[in-house]
Design an enzyme around this catalytic site. Structure first.
Site, PDB file in Angstrom:
ATOM      1  N   HIS A  65       0.822  -1.224   0.000  1.00  0.00           N
ATOM      2  CA  HIS A  65       0.000   0.000   0.000  1.00  0.00           C
ATOM      3  C   HIS A  65       0.855   1.275   0.000  1.00  0.00           C
ATOM      4  O   HIS A  65       0.775   2.095  -0.916  1.00  0.00           O
ATOM      5  CB  HIS A  65      -0.887   0.061   1.246  1.00  0.00           C
ATOM      6  CG  HIS A  65      -1.790  -1.104   1.473  1.00  0.00           C
ATOM      7  ND1 HIS A  65      -2.903  -1.349   0.722  1.00  0.00           N
ATOM      8  CD2 HIS A  65      -1.767  -2.079   2.422  1.00  0.00           C
ATOM      9  CE1 HIS A  65      -3.539  -2.415   1.186  1.00  0.00           C
ATOM     10  NE2 HIS A  65      -2.860  -2.875   2.211  1.00  0.00           N
TER      11      HIS A  65
HETATM   12  C1  BDR Z   1      -3.115   1.396   5.084  1.00  0.00           C
HETATM   13  O1  BDR Z   1      -3.464   1.090   6.430  1.00  0.00           O
HETATM   14  C2  BDR Z   1      -2.322   0.829   7.191  1.00  0.00           C
HETATM   15  O2  BDR Z   1      -2.500  -0.282   8.002  1.00  0.00           O
HETATM   16  C3  BDR Z   1      -1.189   0.653   6.219  1.00  0.00           C
HETATM   17  O3  BDR Z   1       0.032   1.105   6.758  1.00  0.00           O
HETATM   18  C4  BDR Z   1      -1.608   1.477   5.036  1.00  0.00           C
HETATM   19  O4  BDR Z   1      -1.227   2.818   5.190  1.00  0.00           O
HETATM   20  C5  BDR Z   1      -3.721   0.360   4.156  1.00  0.00           C
HETATM   21  O5  BDR Z   1      -5.111   0.381   4.237  1.00  0.00           O
END
Ligand code: BDR
Ligand code: CA
Length: 323
Positions: A246
């Protein structure tokens, strides 16, 4: 070359995003890193951030700690995915590396000051809940016009959520902040789950990364594999076939926006109803001057070149010859 501030809740994939940003030296000059509570509490996110910057040879990058929780609601961490300290089974307290300096000013003050010193030049890349930027905008609304642009890892446009049936985790954690930021009029690129869940590391790919890291003997490569190992197991326990990159993808798109198909959209974030809190709501009705809320306020990545993004990210993370 973009002058950037990274706003992070470090977090496994935030750590990978930090490493990536420091390695894309042709693309970025890093002015500083701000931290926010999200995946873990603020203290842990800040501690992890300063240590990771130190490990990768960037202990000169200033760090400003920000919001210890969302604007209006209690913090909900994501320790099931990121581990109790945020970096899987890694404990940064055991690392013998210099720590990046912690500034006395808050994240919001840092963002406001740096953009006053460099109006129109700073790109903010946010990979955590948007509490810091929302606080900065409340404190200093003209900030919106001083930022060059904003790249946000957040939202789920056409796909289900990951923190609730409809909400992505960063928007879910602080929906009021996300709504304030998206309404602020900053040129914004959203990197939502629609694309981040396409850019995956599978078990098979991790095995070859491990091999590569052990051949080069890179401490950073070893850390990357250890983080991915924990993260992948957690993702698998939630029924996923791979670990989604992500936050690194947000950094990659900030560096190379041409790798994404960007679609303008009028996006709001639901906040008041517990069932839909954090949902990204796109106004798909025809645009009309009579309905100002139908005017696009952001561009979201509808598609990315998955292979090119994954290769750009993994090559930089496993780069040889550095540490
Ligand atoms: C996002 O949520 C967090 O847990 C991760 O670091 C990322 O930024 C993904 O949905
Ligand atoms: Ca994050």
């Amino acid at each position: 070359m973009k002058e950037i501030i990274l706003d992070v809740d470090t977090g496994i994939d935030d750590a990978l995003a930090l490493i990536l940003a420091t390695r894309l030296t042709d693309a970025f000059q890093i002015l500083g890193v701000t931290t926010v509570a999200g995946n873990v509490e603020l203290n842990a996110a800040t501690k992890n951030t300063r240590a990771v910057l130190g490990l990768i040879g960037h202990s000169d990058v200033p760090v400003a700690a920000g919001a210890a929780g969302p604007l209006l609601r209690p913090l909900r961490t994501a320790k099931a995915i990121h581990g109790s300290r945020g970096l899987g089974d890694v404990d940064v307290d055991t690392w013998d590396v210099p720590r990046a300096p912690l500034l006395a000013e808050s994240a919001a003050e840092f963002i406001a000051r740096v953009t006053r010193e460099r109006p129109g030049r700073v790109t903010l890349i946010a990979t955590g809940p948007l509490s810091n930027l929302a606080l900065a905008l409340k404190m200093d609304p003209s900030l919106a016009s001083r930022l060059s642009d904003l790249v946000i890892m957040g939202g789920a446009i056409e796909v289900p959520g990951n923190a609730s049936p409809v909400a992505e985790a960063n928007f879910y954690t602080d929906p009021e902040a996300a709504q304030i930021v998206l309404a602020a009029g900053i040129p914004t690129i959203l990197v939502p789950l629609d694309v981040t869940e396409q850019v995956l590391v599978t078990r098979q790919r991790l095995a070859s990364l491990r091999q590569q890291a052990s051949e080069t003997g890179s401490a950073v490569g070893e850390l990357v594999c250890r983080l991915l190992d924990f993260y992948l197991a957690a993702c698998e326990s939630f029924g996923r076939a791979g670990a989604a990159l992500h936050d690194p993808l947000a950094v990659a798109i900030a560096a190379r926006p041409e790798l994404a198909a960007l679609q303008p959209a009028a996006i709001q974030v639901a906040a008041s109803d517990p069932l839909t809190a954090g949902q990204s709501i796109v106004d798909r009705r025809p645009r009309s001057a009579a309905r100002p809320e139908s005017t696009p306020n952001a561009r979201f990545c509808a598609r990315v070149d998955v292979d090119a993004c994954r290769e750009l990210i993994l090559r930089a993370l496993l780069e040889q010859g550095l540490n």
